[in-house]
Design a protein around this motif. Sequence first.
Motif, PDB file in Angstrom:
ATOM      1  N   VAL A  91       0.177 -12.112 -10.885  1.00 43.52           N
ATOM      2  CA  VAL A  91      -0.572 -10.980 -10.325  1.00 43.52           C
ATOM      3  C   VAL A  91       0.242 -10.206  -9.276  1.00 43.52           C
ATOM      4  CG1 VAL A  91      -2.852 -11.990 -10.766  1.00 43.52           C
ATOM      5  CG2 VAL A  91      -1.749 -12.385  -8.558  1.00 43.52           C
TER       6      VAL A  91
ATOM      7  N   ARG B 231      -1.453 -12.138   2.034  1.00 39.21           N
ATOM      8  CA  ARG B 231      -1.394 -13.600   2.233  1.00 39.21           C
ATOM      9  C   ARG B 231       0.027 -14.133   2.043  1.00 39.21           C
ATOM     10  NH1 ARG B 231      -6.381 -13.590  -0.649  1.00 39.21           N
ATOM     11  NH2 ARG B 231      -5.340 -14.332  -2.521  1.00 39.21           N
TER      12      ARG B 231
ATOM     13  N   PHE C 276      -2.191 -16.614 -10.730  1.00 41.46           N
ATOM     14  CA  PHE C 276      -3.447 -17.367 -10.797  1.00 41.46           C
ATOM     15  C   PHE C 276      -3.652 -17.796 -12.243  1.00 41.46           C
ATOM     16  CE2 PHE C 276      -4.275 -14.623  -7.055  1.00 41.46           C
ATOM     17  CZ  PHE C 276      -4.549 -15.612  -6.138  1.00 41.46           C
TER      18      PHE C 276
ATOM     19  N   LYS D 155      -5.668   0.449  -6.099  1.00 37.33           N
ATOM     20  CA  LYS D 155      -7.055   0.186  -6.461  1.00 37.33           C
ATOM     21  C   LYS D 155      -7.407  -1.289  -6.338  1.00 37.33           C
ATOM     22  CE  LYS D 155      -6.323   0.157 -11.435  1.00 37.33           C
ATOM     23  NZ  LYS D 155      -6.459   0.924 -12.674  1.00 37.33           N
ATOM     24  N   SER D 156      -8.672  -1.557  -6.369  1.00 36.64           N
ATOM     25  CA  SER D 156      -9.168  -2.922  -6.256  1.00 36.64           C
ATOM     26  C   SER D 156      -8.555  -3.769  -7.372  1.00 36.64           C
ATOM     27  CB  SER D 156     -10.693  -2.885  -6.361  1.00 36.64           C
ATOM     28  OG  SER D 156     -11.184  -4.174  -6.262  1.00 36.64           O
ATOM     29  N   GLY D 157      -8.060  -4.951  -7.009  1.00 36.35           N
ATOM     30  CA  GLY D 157      -7.448  -5.836  -7.996  1.00 36.35           C
ATOM     31  C   GLY D 157      -5.959  -5.602  -8.178  1.00 36.35           C
ATOM     32  N   ALA D 158      -5.405  -4.622  -7.474  1.00 39.32           N
ATOM     33  CA  ALA D 158      -3.970  -4.310  -7.622  1.00 39.32           C
ATOM     34  C   ALA D 158      -3.090  -5.423  -7.075  1.00 39.32           C
ATOM     35  CB  ALA D 158      -3.652  -2.988  -6.925  1.00 39.32           C
ATOM     36  N   GLY D 159      -3.602  -6.145  -6.063  1.00 35.47           N
ATOM     37  CA  GLY D 159      -2.822  -7.262  -5.509  1.00 35.47           C
ATOM     38  C   GLY D 159      -2.582  -7.172  -4.013  1.00 35.47           C
ATOM     39  N   LYS D 160      -3.269  -6.272  -3.323  1.00 36.81           N
ATOM     40  CA  LYS D 160      -3.018  -6.057  -1.887  1.00 36.81           C
ATOM     41  C   LYS D 160      -3.332  -7.308  -1.049  1.00 36.81           C
ATOM     42  CE  LYS D 160      -5.905  -2.586  -1.788  1.00 36.81           C
ATOM     43  NZ  LYS D 160      -6.386  -2.721  -3.180  1.00 36.81           N
ATOM     44  N   SER D 161      -4.507  -7.905  -1.291  1.00 35.05           N
ATOM     45  CA  SER D 161      -4.895  -9.092  -0.506  1.00 35.05           C
ATOM     46  C   SER D 161      -3.935 -10.243  -0.759  1.00 35.05           C
ATOM     47  CB  SER D 161      -6.304  -9.565  -0.883  1.00 35.05           C
ATOM     48  OG  SER D 161      -7.233  -8.598  -0.544  1.00 35.05           O
ATOM     49  N   THR D 162      -3.579 -10.430  -2.002  1.00 44.02           N
ATOM     50  CA  THR D 162      -2.654 -11.516  -2.349  1.00 44.02           C
ATOM     51  C   THR D 162      -1.313 -11.278  -1.666  1.00 44.02           C
ATOM     52  OG1 THR D 162      -3.777 -11.628  -4.476  1.00 44.02           O
ATOM     53  CG2 THR D 162      -1.687 -12.799  -4.301  1.00 44.02           C
TER      54      THR D 162
HETATM   55  P1  ADP Z   1      -6.744  -6.323  -4.112  1.00 46.73           P
HETATM   56  O1  ADP Z   1      -6.653  -6.897  -2.751  1.00 46.73           O
HETATM   57  O2  ADP Z   1      -5.744  -5.213  -4.331  1.00 46.73           O
HETATM   58  O3  ADP Z   1      -8.133  -5.943  -4.525  1.00 46.73           O
HETATM   59  P2  ADP Z   1      -6.241  -9.053  -5.000  1.00 46.73           P
HETATM   60  O4  ADP Z   1      -4.966  -9.453  -4.360  1.00 46.73           O
HETATM   61  O5  ADP Z   1      -7.515  -9.529  -4.395  1.00 46.73           O
HETATM   62  O6  ADP Z   1      -6.265  -7.449  -5.147  1.00 46.73           O
HETATM   63  O7  ADP Z   1      -6.228  -9.525  -6.504  1.00 46.73           O
HETATM   64  C1  ADP Z   1      -5.085  -9.332  -7.357  1.00 46.73           C
HETATM   65  C2  ADP Z   1      -5.353 -10.016  -8.696  1.00 46.73           C
HETATM   66  O8  ADP Z   1      -5.402 -11.411  -8.495  1.00 46.73           O
HETATM   67  C3  ADP Z   1      -6.681  -9.609  -9.333  1.00 46.73           C
HETATM   68  O9  ADP Z   1      -6.494  -9.541 -10.717  1.00 46.73           O
HETATM   69  C4  ADP Z   1      -7.588 -10.768  -8.959  1.00 46.73           C
HETATM   70  O10 ADP Z   1      -8.577 -10.933  -9.950  1.00 46.73           O
HETATM   71  C5  ADP Z   1      -6.630 -11.938  -8.950  1.00 46.73           C
HETATM   72  N1  ADP Z   1      -7.044 -12.981  -8.000  1.00 46.73           N
HETATM   73  C6  ADP Z   1      -7.077 -12.849  -6.638  1.00 46.73           C
HETATM   74  N2  ADP Z   1      -7.491 -14.000  -6.064  1.00 46.73           N
HETATM   75  C7  ADP Z   1      -7.741 -14.880  -7.084  1.00 46.73           C
HETATM   76  C8  ADP Z   1      -8.189 -16.232  -7.147  1.00 46.73           C
HETATM   77  N3  ADP Z   1      -8.468 -16.929  -6.037  1.00 46.73           N
HETATM   78  N4  ADP Z   1      -8.316 -16.789  -8.374  1.00 46.73           N
HETATM   79  C9  ADP Z   1      -8.010 -16.114  -9.497  1.00 46.73           C
HETATM   80  N5  ADP Z   1      -7.577 -14.822  -9.516  1.00 46.73           N
HETATM   81  C10 ADP Z   1      -7.448 -14.222  -8.331  1.00 46.73           C
END
Ligand code: ADP
Length: 216
Positions: free
Chosen positions: A18, A47, A13, A37-44
């Motif tokens: 990330v 996807r 990003f 932990k939150s922000g680790a990259g699980k959601s990304t």
């Molecule tokens: P998790 O699901 O583990 O909480 P995310 O995958 O949501 O983690 O986020 C991983 C990293 O990518 C974080 O640093 C988050 O701030 C960044 N990030 C996620 N989505 C976006 C976005 N749409 N724009 C910018 N940064 C993003």
Amino acid sequence: MSGFDFNGLTASFDGERVIGPLSFRINEGEHVGLVGKSGAGKSTLIRLLYDRLDSQASLVPQGLGLVNALPVFHNVFMGQLDQHGTWYNTVTLIRPFRRDKDAIRALLTELGIPEKLWIPAAALSGGQRQRVAIARALYRQAPTLLADEPISALDGPMAQQVMTMLTNQFTTSIVALHDVEMALAHCTRIIGIQDGQIALDQPASELTAADISVLY
Ligand code: ADP
């Protein structure tokens, strides 16, 4: 044994990496808990995996992806939208077929919300919305599930029940979970994500909550 080989997964990003590069294999039959932990990259990562599977998995995205103006029935039916022709889907919008009504009512009954069948998604609580997204994923009947915190808004017994339903129905699953005990109880393999990298990857049977706590 078939499964999935994921190679060279990366996400950035604003020029900042990330995720990855990550490469790993998921065997058919594995139920993987993604923790970290939150922000680790699980959601990304969820996807990215969905893209790599060419959208062929059942997905419970973090935002749930419900259409607020449509009743619960139609939101769940959407799980099978691409399995029917235009005629069938158009008729269903106006006058659903009995077999779909029966099947979706049965799923909602298992999930404890049968009375919500014809209620617009906009009128549901957070936990009810989450159950509709879960029903949609189950109704799709894909062999593989990708889910991002699918039980975060559910109370203890319902959360346990949903995890049991998901691991029973899907041959293979990859589920991001913040509840480590739940991941250990229902998953066969735990992958821990830290700063977009795999920091832990072991069978759940060999791990305790304390082993995973180093990620947090
Ligand atoms: P998790 O699901 O583990 O909480 P995310 O995958 O949501 O983690 O986020 C991983 C990293 O990518 C974080 O640093 C988050 O701030 C960044 N990030 C996620 N989505 C976006 C976005 N749409 N724009 C910018 N940064 C993003």
